[in-house]
Design a protein around this motif. Structure first.
Motif, PDB file in Angstrom:
ATOM      1  N   VAL A 174       0.843  -1.206   0.000  1.00  0.00           N
ATOM      2  CA  VAL A 174       0.000   0.000   0.000  1.00  0.00           C
ATOM      3  C   VAL A 174       0.870   1.245   0.000  1.00  0.00           C
ATOM      4  O   VAL A 174       0.591   2.216  -0.707  1.00  0.00           O
ATOM      5  N   ALA A 175       1.925   1.205   0.790  1.00  0.00           N
ATOM      6  CA  ALA A 175       2.829   2.355   0.870  1.00  0.00           C
ATOM      7  C   ALA A 175       4.155   1.889   1.453  1.00  0.00           C
ATOM      8  O   ALA A 175       4.215   0.905   2.196  1.00  0.00           O
ATOM      9  N   ALA A 176       5.207   2.605   1.120  1.00  0.00           N
ATOM     10  CA  ALA A 176       6.537   2.321   1.665  1.00  0.00           C
ATOM     11  C   ALA A 176       7.270   3.652   1.808  1.00  0.00           C
ATOM     12  O   ALA A 176       7.414   4.384   0.823  1.00  0.00           O
ATOM     13  N   ARG A 177       7.688   3.936   3.031  1.00  0.00           N
ATOM     14  CA  ARG A 177       8.365   5.206   3.282  1.00  0.00           C
ATOM     15  C   ARG A 177       9.480   5.005   4.298  1.00  0.00           C
ATOM     16  O   ARG A 177       9.250   4.486   5.386  1.00  0.00           O
ATOM     17  N   ASP A 178      10.676   5.411   3.939  1.00  0.00           N
ATOM     18  CA  ASP A 178      11.809   5.455   4.861  1.00  0.00           C
ATOM     19  C   ASP A 178      12.019   4.123   5.591  1.00  0.00           C
ATOM     20  O   ASP A 178      12.258   4.081   6.800  1.00  0.00           O
TER      21      ASP A 178
END
Length: 493
Positions: free
Chosen positions: A468-472
């Motif tokens: 769904v999302a990938a951050r840092d």
């Protein structure tokens, strides 16, 4: 001549409570900041929150983080934990447990400071309060998640104060609830009873000894096996004979208590906050049950100074100090002893968790934390989530959480890649690939190396999870509930 009334802040009865309030604020600041920095963990803050949350909902303390249908009372026997349920019902948050723990640890200073003020004077009471409140055993517990032993610390503090005042019945009554905090603490109740039988009414003391020993035996042999998922005492293997037989183990015990050298270091540090003076008091014998099982354990975590294991020892150590100094007639000797106590406290303080308050990282919010919070906010309330160890307690108040990258089944942790086990069933997976800064206890990527965790994350996509999302370094995956090959999420009660 007009006698002016004593200012409220100098009244003797308020001194212990003022110190307790200050210490509570100190402990709570450390604990809350650690949680906000995501340094708390599913093992153990998340586990205990799931248990207290179940109590607040009038359910058995079934803990998904430990496995499907895992009753936490079968791991350690701590029904007194349910006393926190009304508070959690009002404020359902992991911070409730952290603040409650801070208050309980701070409360344990009250009887000891009161004892010091009575027998040594007001100035000495300040020294004892600082020495106890900043002692490494209390600090280590205050800054590592939440644990049931916190409930025992004030109970034992009041009990040893009653012993010092020869209020034998009160001492036994304060120690009796230890049976409901943890299964081994019945042996500490028995030690209190032994002291009473030696110094006071023998019948009362022997009754407390019998209650402690029989209560612990009942918990070890009957209650824990009946409630455990595995049908036996989960931690019994830690105390298995180390040399093949009980006789050989007993023969090696005197040296095994000091091997490896970490054990000897811990034994010295336990009594160091009292400048070793507590060893001159018979009250020091009350430490033997806890020190005995820790040094005999095969679990290396029990030997050192980290975690919460030494908190229960600090009230006894300072009670021993007060017992010795209360019998000292030379005031200069008392002052020198208390100065040594404060010096030892100052020397040890930078090496233990309260020193985190002086570190810049404690007060700094990083881009990584902001990214993690943003992705955590995308998980809806009531969802089932497999989360990394440090992300788990950020969700346990509003979701059903299991640990990633392992799948809890039958009270044990199994890896996803085992072909004979079912695939993950949580709706969401959230994984953090970054280790925390200034991590004081466990490796940052516990329970498995980062490479293995990444492999498990990749394997999860084969079971229908989509990113769904990938951050840092934080990755959020979701699996749609309408997929035909998606098993139902495990029941939590």
């Amino acid at each position: 001549m007009t006698v002016l009334p004593t200012p409220w802040y100098r009244r003797p009865g308020l001194l212990p409570w003022a110190w307790a309030a200050a210490l509570c604020l100190l402990y709570a600041t450390v604990a809350v900041r650690r949680h906000l920095l995501m340094r708390t963990t599913g093992y153990d803050l998340g586990i205990f929150e799931q248990a207290v949350r179940a109590y607040a909902d009038l359910r058995a303390p079934v803990v998904p983080l430990r496995g499907e249908g895992f009753n936490l009372l079968g791991d350690h026997f701590h029904p007194l934990l349910a006393a926190l349920a009304p508070l959690y019902r009002l404020w359902p948050s992991p911070l409730t447990l952290l603040v409650a723990q801070s208050a309980l640890l701070a409360l344990s200073a009250v009887p000891l400071v009161r004892w010091a003020a009575r027998v040594l004077g007001r100035r000495a009471a300040h020294a004892v309060a600082a020495g106890y409140g900043l002692s490494w055993g209390i600090a280590s517990a205050a800054a590592f998640d939440f644990h049931e032993v916190t409930l025992a610390v004030p109970l034992l503090a009041w009990s040893v104060e009653a012993l010092g005042r020869q209020r034998w019945r009160a001492a036994a009554c304060w120690a009796a609830p230890l049976l409901l905090v943890k299964e081994d603490l019945g042996l500490t109740l028995a030690a209190v009873g032994g002291y009473i039988a030696y110094k006071g009414p023998r019948r009362l003391g022997l009754a407390a000894v019998a209650a402690g020993v029989l209560g612990s035996l009942l918990e070890f042999k009957v209650l824990l096996p009946a409630l455990a998922t595995t049908g036996g005492y989960a931690h019994g293997s830690n105390l298995a004979p180390a040399h093949g037989s009980l006789l050989a183990t007993l023969a090696h015990a005197p040296l095994d208590v000091l091997r490896p050298e970490l054990k000897a270091t811990t034994l010295i540090l336990v009594f160091a906050p009292s400048a070793l003076l507590a060893l001159r008091s018979p009250l020091a014998l009350l430490t033997l049950p806890t020190l005995g099982w820790r040094m005999a354990s095969e679990n290396g975590f029990h030997w050192g100074t980290a975690f919460h294991y030494s908190a229960i020892l600090m009230p006894v150590v300072f009670a021993g100090l007060l017992d010795v100094l209360g019998r000292e007639t030379d005031r200069r000797t008392v002052r020198a002893a208390l100065a040594t106590v404060l010096a030892v406290t100052a020397v040890l303080l930078p090496s233990f968790p309260l020193a985190q308050l002086a570190q810049r990282a404690t007060w700094h919010t990083t881009r990584h934390l902001e990214a993690a919070r943003a992705l955590l906010d995308r998980i809806p309330d009531g969802a089932t989530v497999a989360a990394s160890n440090r992300l788990a307690p950020q969700l346990t108040s509003r979701c059903t959480v299991v640990l990633f990258p392992t799948f809890p089944v039958g009270g044990r942790l199994y890896e996803y890649r085992r072909k004979d086990l079912p695939p993950p069933t949580a709706e969401w997976i959230i994984h953090d690939a970054q280790a925390p800064e200034a991590w004081p206890y466990q490796p940052g990527h516990w329970p498995y190396p980062l490479d293995q965790q990444r492999a498990e994350l990749k394997a999860a996509r084969k079971h229908g999870y989509e990113v769904v999302a990938a951050r840092d370094g934080v990755t959020l995956l979701h699996r749609s509930a309408d997929r035909s090959d998606t098993p139902r999420a495990p029941r939590t009660s």
